[in-house]
Design an enzyme around this catalytic site. Structure first.
Site, PDB file in Angstrom:
ATOM      1  N   HIS A   1      -9.827   1.414   4.417  1.00  0.00           N
ATOM      2  CA  HIS A   1      -8.595   1.613   5.188  1.00  0.00           C
ATOM      3  C   HIS A   1      -8.876   2.605   6.320  1.00  0.00           C
ATOM      4  O   HIS A   1      -9.669   3.533   6.154  1.00  0.00           O
ATOM      5  CB  HIS A   1      -7.489   2.135   4.260  1.00  0.00           C
ATOM      6  CG  HIS A   1      -6.148   2.163   4.924  1.00  0.00           C
ATOM      7  ND1 HIS A   1      -5.773   3.146   5.802  1.00  0.00           N
ATOM      8  CD2 HIS A   1      -5.107   1.298   4.861  1.00  0.00           C
ATOM      9  CE1 HIS A   1      -4.547   2.884   6.248  1.00  0.00           C
ATOM     10  NE2 HIS A   1      -4.125   1.771   5.689  1.00  0.00           N
TER      11      HIS A   1
ATOM     12  N   GLY B   1       1.742   2.719  10.789  1.00  0.00           N
ATOM     13  CA  GLY B   1       2.700   3.812  10.629  1.00  0.00           C
ATOM     14  C   GLY B   1       3.330   4.276  11.930  1.00  0.00           C
ATOM     15  O   GLY B   1       3.931   5.349  11.991  1.00  0.00           O
TER      16      GLY B   1
ATOM     17  N   GLY C   1       2.606  -0.920   4.438  1.00  0.00           N
ATOM     18  CA  GLY C   1       2.661   0.499   4.067  1.00  0.00           C
ATOM     19  C   GLY C   1       4.102   0.947   3.915  1.00  0.00           C
ATOM     20  O   GLY C   1       4.743   0.721   2.886  1.00  0.00           O
ATOM     21  N   GLY C   2       4.642   1.561   4.952  1.00  0.00           N
ATOM     22  CA  GLY C   2       5.986   2.152   4.912  1.00  0.00           C
ATOM     23  C   GLY C   2       7.047   1.256   4.297  1.00  0.00           C
ATOM     24  O   GLY C   2       7.809   1.691   3.419  1.00  0.00           O
TER      25      GLY C   2
ATOM     26  N   GLU D   1      -6.013  -4.528  10.591  1.00  0.00           N
ATOM     27  CA  GLU D   1      -5.023  -3.470  10.800  1.00  0.00           C
ATOM     28  C   GLU D   1      -5.396  -2.663  12.035  1.00  0.00           C
ATOM     29  O   GLU D   1      -6.199  -1.726  11.951  1.00  0.00           O
ATOM     30  CB  GLU D   1      -5.000  -2.532   9.584  1.00  0.00           C
ATOM     31  CG  GLU D   1      -4.600  -3.197   8.292  1.00  0.00           C
ATOM     32  CD  GLU D   1      -3.954  -2.197   7.338  1.00  0.00           C
ATOM     33  OE1 GLU D   1      -2.820  -2.449   6.930  1.00  0.00           O
ATOM     34  OE2 GLU D   1      -4.572  -1.166   7.029  1.00  0.00           O
TER      35      GLU D   1
ATOM     36  N   SER E   1       2.746  -1.618  10.620  1.00  0.00           N
ATOM     37  CA  SER E   1       4.185  -1.629  10.921  1.00  0.00           C
ATOM     38  C   SER E   1       4.846  -2.985  10.696  1.00  0.00           C
ATOM     39  O   SER E   1       5.699  -3.417  11.470  1.00  0.00           O
ATOM     40  CB  SER E   1       4.435  -1.136  12.361  1.00  0.00           C
ATOM     41  OG  SER E   1       3.992   0.193  12.519  1.00  0.00           O
TER      42      SER E   1
ATOM     43  N   GLU F   1      -7.288   5.044   7.404  1.00  0.00           N
ATOM     44  CA  GLU F   1      -7.062   6.457   7.052  1.00  0.00           C
ATOM     45  C   GLU F   1      -8.282   7.012   6.317  1.00  0.00           C
ATOM     46  O   GLU F   1      -8.630   8.183   6.466  1.00  0.00           O
ATOM     47  CB  GLU F   1      -5.783   6.577   6.202  1.00  0.00           C
ATOM     48  CG  GLU F   1      -4.543   6.442   7.075  1.00  0.00           C
ATOM     49  CD  GLU F   1      -3.341   5.820   6.376  1.00  0.00           C
ATOM     50  OE1 GLU F   1      -3.302   5.796   5.137  1.00  0.00           O
ATOM     51  OE2 GLU F   1      -2.442   5.344   7.096  1.00  0.00           O
TER      52      GLU F   1
ATOM     53  N   ASN G   1       0.866  -1.179   0.000  1.00  0.00           N
ATOM     54  CA  ASN G   1       0.000   0.000   0.000  1.00  0.00           C
ATOM     55  C   ASN G   1       0.908   1.237   0.000  1.00  0.00           C
ATOM     56  O   ASN G   1       1.425   1.629   1.039  1.00  0.00           O
ATOM     57  CB  ASN G   1      -0.889  -0.038   1.262  1.00  0.00           C
ATOM     58  CG  ASN G   1      -1.769   1.192   1.374  1.00  0.00           C
ATOM     59  OD1 ASN G   1      -1.851   2.007   0.462  1.00  0.00           O
ATOM     60  ND2 ASN G   1      -2.438   1.333   2.517  1.00  0.00           N
ATOM     61  N   TRP G   2       1.098   1.793  -1.201  1.00  0.00           N
ATOM     62  CA  TRP G   2       2.029   2.923  -1.307  1.00  0.00           C
ATOM     63  C   TRP G   2       1.422   4.221  -0.778  1.00  0.00           C
ATOM     64  O   TRP G   2       2.094   5.228  -0.678  1.00  0.00           O
ATOM     65  CB  TRP G   2       2.461   3.115  -2.769  1.00  0.00           C
ATOM     66  CG  TRP G   2       3.322   2.016  -3.300  1.00  0.00           C
ATOM     67  CD1 TRP G   2       3.822   0.941  -2.609  1.00  0.00           C
ATOM     68  CD2 TRP G   2       3.809   1.881  -4.648  1.00  0.00           C
ATOM     69  NE1 TRP G   2       4.579   0.148  -3.447  1.00  0.00           N
ATOM     70  CE2 TRP G   2       4.592   0.703  -4.700  1.00  0.00           C
ATOM     71  CE3 TRP G   2       3.662   2.639  -5.807  1.00  0.00           C
ATOM     72  CZ2 TRP G   2       5.212   0.272  -5.870  1.00  0.00           C
ATOM     73  CZ3 TRP G   2       4.278   2.208  -6.973  1.00  0.00           C
ATOM     74  CH2 TRP G   2       5.051   1.043  -6.999  1.00  0.00           C
ATOM     75  N   LYS G   3       0.119   4.225  -0.516  1.00  0.00           N
ATOM     76  CA  LYS G   3      -0.578   5.431  -0.038  1.00  0.00           C
ATOM     77  C   LYS G   3      -0.316   6.590  -1.003  1.00  0.00           C
ATOM     78  O   LYS G   3      -0.169   6.357  -2.204  1.00  0.00           O
ATOM     79  CB  LYS G   3      -0.184   5.746   1.404  1.00  0.00           C
ATOM     80  CG  LYS G   3      -0.349   4.507   2.305  1.00  0.00           C
ATOM     81  CD  LYS G   3      -0.271   4.796   3.757  1.00  0.00           C
ATOM     82  CE  LYS G   3      -0.432   3.490   4.542  1.00  0.00           C
ATOM     83  NZ  LYS G   3      -0.457   3.667   5.980  1.00  0.00           N
TER      84      LYS G   3
HETATM   85  P1  PGA Z   1       2.345   0.637   7.748  1.00  0.00           P
HETATM   86  O1  PGA Z   1       0.924   0.826   7.014  1.00  0.00           O
HETATM   87  O2  PGA Z   1       2.936  -0.643   7.257  1.00  0.00           O
HETATM   88  O3  PGA Z   1       3.139   1.853   7.335  1.00  0.00           O
HETATM   89  O4  PGA Z   1       2.065   0.620   9.219  1.00  0.00           O
HETATM   90  C1  PGA Z   1       0.070  -0.263   6.796  1.00  0.00           C
HETATM   91  C2  PGA Z   1      -1.204   0.211   6.159  1.00  0.00           C
HETATM   92  O5  PGA Z   1      -1.674   1.304   6.497  1.00  0.00           O
HETATM   93  O6  PGA Z   1      -1.797  -0.480   5.301  1.00  0.00           O
END
Ligand code: PGA
Length: 254
Positions: A98, A176, A237-238, A170, A216, A100, A12-14
């Site tokens: 998600h 994050g 994500g990250g 999640e 994370s 977010e 997930n590159w956001k």
């Molecule tokens: P993260 O994000 O790996 O940076 O914690 C995961 C996500 O939001 O899908």
């Protein structure tokens, strides 16, 4: 992991990566992933990079996903993207609900449910995100929160269609933040989600649905997480913004 379910690791590159940056990252991932078999690897770039990434991964073992879509087929919805538009670019997956999007853009279980239905009707596999906040966990509400998200997000969807759904657990406090859930914490909730699916659609279906973990995930904690029986992969994500760390996570499934 469970040998009966094919592992899935999604990036997930956001809101990161220009088209040029996306292409550079994809070239690196392609090179390092070429020999990998038996795992679904899904890249979810921002909308603007979807056409270029789709083109770049054509004929490889990498698959394409989007990060969101609208529940209507077409019309006056300024700024939105439809399922058909994603299919046209050879997207096979779409991340829905998600945290977010729920927290910052007002998505509700009802809107997630509408999107899941439209995605399935368009042959897109939804990756439906659920998870509790830190305060909810502290208050002992993890199971009730996740239960409502799963039941309402997947409301009124037949067992045959549920088989195409991927659920991403999640915990909001882990996204994050560098604070991963322990393998035991993640396993507990993911086993609970599988039990819910069993109540909703029967044991056979529940055993076939992939439930992945996100929050994370790094090369340092992935292997331990994937050892748990109800963790079928990861939403990253990250650590997915770097080919080396993303591929290290992918390889930890094996
Ligand atoms: P993260 O994000 O790996 O940076 O914690 C995961 C996500 O939001 O899908």
């Amino acid at each position: 992991m469970n040998a009966n379910r094919k592992p899935l690791v999604a990036a997930n590159w956001k809101m990161n990566n220009s088209v040029a940056e996306a292409l550079a990252l994809v070239e690196e991932i392609k090179r390092q992933a070429a020999e990998i078999k038996g795992i679904e690897i899904v890249l979810c770039p921002p909308f603007t990079a979807l056409p270029a990434v789709s083109n770049a991964i054509s004929g490889t073992n990498l698959d394409l996903g989007a990060q969101n879509m609208h529940w209507e087929k077409a019309g006056a919805f300024t700024g939105e993207i439809s399922a058909a538009m994603l299919r046209e670019l050879y997207c096979h997956y779409v991340i829905l609900g998600h945290s977010e999007r729920r927290t910052l853009f007002g998505e509700t279980d009802a809107s997630v449910n509408g999107k899941v239905k439209t995605a399935l009707a368009s042959s897109l596999r939804p990756i439906v995100c659920v998870g509790e906040t830190h305060a909810q966990r502290q208050a002992g509400k993890t199971e009730s929160v996740v239960s409502v998200q799963v039941r309402e997000g997947l409301n009124d969807i037949g067992a045959d269609q549920l088989a195409a759904v991927v659920i991403a657990y999640e915990p909001v406090w882990a996204i994050g933040t560098g604070k991963t859930a322990t393998p035991r914490q993640a396993q507990e909730v993911q086993a609970f989600i599988r039990k819910l699916l069993e109540e909703m659609a029967g044991a056979r279906l529940a055993q076939s649905v992939r439930i992945i973990y996100g929050g994370s995930v790094t090369p340092d904690n992935a292997r331990e997480l994937f050892r748990e029986p109800d963790i079928d992969g990861a939403l990253v994500g990250g650590a997915s913004l770097n080919a080396e760390s993303f591929l290290a996570i992918v390889k930890s499934t094996g």
